[in-house]
Design an enzyme around this catalytic site. Structure first.
Site, PDB file in Angstrom:
ATOM      1  N   ARG A 162      54.149  42.560  47.261  1.00  0.00           N
ATOM      2  CA  ARG A 162      54.393  43.333  46.033  1.00  0.00           C
ATOM      3  C   ARG A 162      55.596  44.284  46.191  1.00  0.00           C
ATOM      4  NH1 ARG A 162      50.923  40.116  44.817  1.00  0.00           N
ATOM      5  NH2 ARG A 162      49.235  40.424  43.321  1.00  0.00           N
ATOM      6  N   SER A 237      46.354  44.064  38.395  1.00  0.00           N
ATOM      7  CA  SER A 237      45.915  44.972  39.461  1.00  0.00           C
ATOM      8  C   SER A 237      46.618  46.317  39.298  1.00  0.00           C
ATOM      9  CB  SER A 237      46.293  44.419  40.834  1.00  0.00           C
ATOM     10  OG  SER A 237      45.713  43.167  41.042  1.00  0.00           O
ATOM     11  N   GLU A 333      49.987  49.967  42.059  1.00  0.00           N
ATOM     12  CA  GLU A 333      50.888  48.822  42.046  1.00  0.00           C
ATOM     13  C   GLU A 333      51.776  48.875  40.799  1.00  0.00           C
ATOM     14  OE1 GLU A 333      51.000  45.113  40.386  1.00  0.00           O
ATOM     15  OE2 GLU A 333      49.764  44.230  41.964  1.00  0.00           O
TER      16      GLU A 333
HETATM   17  N1  EPU Z   1      36.399  42.414  45.227  1.00  0.00           N
HETATM   18  C1  EPU Z   1      35.243  43.128  44.998  1.00  0.00           C
HETATM   19  N2  EPU Z   1      35.050  43.685  43.761  1.00  0.00           N
HETATM   20  C2  EPU Z   1      35.950  43.541  42.752  1.00  0.00           C
HETATM   21  C3  EPU Z   1      37.127  42.808  42.991  1.00  0.00           C
HETATM   22  C4  EPU Z   1      37.347  42.254  44.228  1.00  0.00           C
HETATM   23  O1  EPU Z   1      34.401  43.283  45.872  1.00  0.00           O
HETATM   24  O2  EPU Z   1      35.684  44.082  41.659  1.00  0.00           O
HETATM   25  C5  EPU Z   1      36.618  41.820  46.562  1.00  0.00           C
HETATM   26  C6  EPU Z   1      35.821  40.579  46.856  1.00  0.00           C
HETATM   27  O3  EPU Z   1      35.473  40.617  48.221  1.00  0.00           O
HETATM   28  C7  EPU Z   1      36.815  39.454  46.636  1.00  0.00           C
HETATM   29  C8  EPU Z   1      38.089  40.110  47.120  1.00  0.00           C
HETATM   30  O4  EPU Z   1      37.976  41.446  46.707  1.00  0.00           O
HETATM   31  O5  EPU Z   1      36.508  38.336  47.374  1.00  0.00           O
HETATM   32  C9  EPU Z   1      39.348  39.494  46.590  1.00  0.00           C
HETATM   33  O6  EPU Z   1      39.323  39.517  45.151  1.00  0.00           O
HETATM   34  P1  EPU Z   1      40.367  38.642  44.297  1.00  0.00           P
HETATM   35  O7  EPU Z   1      40.410  37.248  44.787  1.00  0.00           O
HETATM   36  O8  EPU Z   1      40.073  38.872  42.866  1.00  0.00           O
HETATM   37  O9  EPU Z   1      41.769  39.249  44.710  1.00  0.00           O
HETATM   38  P2  EPU Z   1      42.322  40.734  44.833  1.00  0.00           P
HETATM   39  O10 EPU Z   1      42.707  40.966  46.245  1.00  0.00           O
HETATM   40  O11 EPU Z   1      41.363  41.699  44.223  1.00  0.00           O
HETATM   41  C10 EPU Z   1      44.805  39.979  44.496  1.00  0.00           C
HETATM   42  C11 EPU Z   1      45.980  40.342  43.637  1.00  0.00           C
HETATM   43  C12 EPU Z   1      45.821  39.773  42.229  1.00  0.00           C
HETATM   44  C13 EPU Z   1      45.709  38.248  42.357  1.00  0.00           C
HETATM   45  C14 EPU Z   1      44.515  37.921  43.252  1.00  0.00           C
HETATM   46  C15 EPU Z   1      44.385  36.448  43.533  1.00  0.00           C
HETATM   47  C16 EPU Z   1      46.787  42.457  44.520  1.00  0.00           C
HETATM   48  C17 EPU Z   1      46.924  43.938  44.297  1.00  0.00           C
HETATM   49  N3  EPU Z   1      46.115  41.783  43.572  1.00  0.00           N
HETATM   50  O12 EPU Z   1      43.649  40.627  43.949  1.00  0.00           O
HETATM   51  O13 EPU Z   1      47.021  40.057  41.512  1.00  0.00           O
HETATM   52  O14 EPU Z   1      45.548  37.642  41.080  1.00  0.00           O
HETATM   53  O15 EPU Z   1      44.676  38.579  44.548  1.00  0.00           O
HETATM   54  O16 EPU Z   1      45.399  36.038  44.382  1.00  0.00           O
HETATM   55  O17 EPU Z   1      47.286  41.949  45.517  1.00  0.00           O
HETATM   56  C18 EPU Z   1      48.117  41.505  39.979  1.00  0.00           C
HETATM   57  O18 EPU Z   1      48.925  41.732  40.887  1.00  0.00           O
HETATM   58  O19 EPU Z   1      48.214  42.049  38.849  1.00  0.00           O
HETATM   59  C19 EPU Z   1      46.972  40.629  40.254  1.00  0.00           C
HETATM   60  C20 EPU Z   1      46.024  40.401  39.359  1.00  0.00           C
END
Ligand code: EPU
Length: 337
Positions: A162, A237, A333
């Site tokens: 990012r 995010s 972010e």
């Molecule tokens: N999780 C929770 N609770 C929540 C959300 C997430 O416990 O409410 C935990 C779970 O363990 C889950 C893990 O977080 O397995 C990962 O969640 P997710 O796959 O939704 O990914 P993220 O790390 O929360 C990142 C990006 C997203 C992107 C997704 C998928 C960042 C800041 N965000 O989210 O990007 O879509 O991975 O690759 O890196 C964006 O940048 O606007 C965005 C949506």
């Protein structure tokens, strides 16, 4: 070029914040952009792309340049690869769909990300195991001071999670006008190892997925977790996932056995901010017209007429609570304006 006065930016930012632009101009090509930069008598300029990664906390007392430069072209191609250039004002997801229609692979995991092509390199957009940098060749940006076009190669851009040179030393100095990608034409490399993609493809009963299938799977996952900005205002995010030393992570694990973590190096682990925020009790919480999304705690939402300052206060409360509970700092972010 028509300069509008005191116009609402509500429909120009995906958070749906009703801030005013003192002066507003739509830019359709690079010549217009150069002309706009020579206009006298206006305060600062403010560059607006798809408005998908910003929280407006005040009116914009500046000349807002709304980048609407359109066009996609194939610069060159051989048997295996196509070099494709898209102009800054193209909607990102429509560009991804154009690539899929042409059977060009590489961007399918980045389906349905809001925003425009020109903003994508600034924060090196990423999702489901892929980042923009993986297919990026170069971009052209107009240097504001000299009004000349400069080319930035992948190395020049210093992409990171990012992050890029456009958020660091080059911040505010350039306006990205187009981006060039190298995309596969056959033998596509599929990235389906990100847990939820494999699950989704299994649900869809697809054993040998095409790039179009991967895109469909990503779209389904995003729609199930992330609010559609056309219906509920948001900027994806709101926070970045923090990276912490392995020792800190091991200590946390003593108290929070289920804390997830993804190693990023031999010494550091990335912790999902969504998990920390959920554990801190904010997931699904609504305060008046704003709150934390019910399916993904990383996303702050505007249910109607919240103002940016209210959402910023909520973000600060979340940061403070997460810090108190886990001794982890989570950084925004989105750009706070
Ligand atoms: N999780 C929770 N609770 C929540 C959300 C997430 O416990 O409410 C935990 C779970 O363990 C889950 C893990 O977080 O397995 C990962 O969640 P997710 O796959 O939704 O990914 P993220 O790390 O929360 C990142 C990006 C997203 C992107 C997704 C998928 C960042 C800041 N965000 O989210 O990007 O879509 O991975 O690759 O890196 C964006 O940048 O606007 C965005 C949506």
């Amino acid at each position: 070029m028509q300069i509008k006065h005191n116009i609402s930016l509500k429909t120009y930012n995906t958070f749906g914040i009703n801030a005013l632009a003192k002066y507003f101009i739509t830019i359709n090509n690079i010549e217009e952009l150069k002309q706009a930069l020579t206009l006298d008598g206006y305060p600062d300029i403010f560059v607006l792309g798809g408005g998908s990664n910003m929280l407006l906390t005040k009116n914009i007392d500046a000349l807002v340049l709304h980048l609407n430069i359109k066009g996609i072209s194939i610069i060159s191609e051989d048997e295996d690869f196509a070099i494709v250039q898209a102009n800054a004002g193209e909607n990102w997801h429509e560009f991804v769909l154009w690539c899929l229609d042409n059977n060009f692979g590489g961007l399918e995991n980045l389906s349905l990300i809001p925003g425009n092509v020109g903003s994508a390199p600034i924060q090196n957009i990423g999702a489901y195991g892929i980042e923009l940098k993986d297919t990026f060749v170069s971009c052209q940006a107009l240097e504001i001071a000299s009004k000349t076009l400069k080319t930035y190669t992948k190395e020049d851009c210093k992409f990171d999670y990012r992050n890029s040179i456009f958020k660091q030393e080059e911040k505010g100095k350039n306006i990205i006008c187009n981006v060039t990608f190298k995309l596969s034409k056959n033998n596509h490399t599929l990235h389906t190892s990100y847990g939820s993609i494999a699950n989704q493809l299994a649900i869809m009963n697809i054993e040998h997925p095409s790039i179009q299938d991967v895109s469909q799977a990503v779209i389904k996952i995003r729609q199930s977790k992330l609010p559609d900005p056309k219906k509920i205002g948001n900027s994806g995010s709101f926070f970045k996932n923090p990276v912490i030393p392995i020792e800190s992570y091991s200590k946390l694990k003593e108290n929070f056995q289920d804390i997830p973590g993804y190693p990023v190096s031999e010494t550091e682990i990335k912790v999902p901010a969504g998990w920390l925020i959920e554990k801190a009790g904010f997931k699904g919480k609504q305060f008046g017209d704003y709150g934390v999304h019910k399916d993904q705690a990383l996303v702050l939402v505007n249910y109607g007429n919240a103002n940016g300052e209210e959402i910023l206060q909520l973000a600060r409360l979340i940061q403070k609570t997460v810090k108190q509970l886990f001794s982890i700092t989570i950084d925004a972010e989105v750009n706070i304006i």
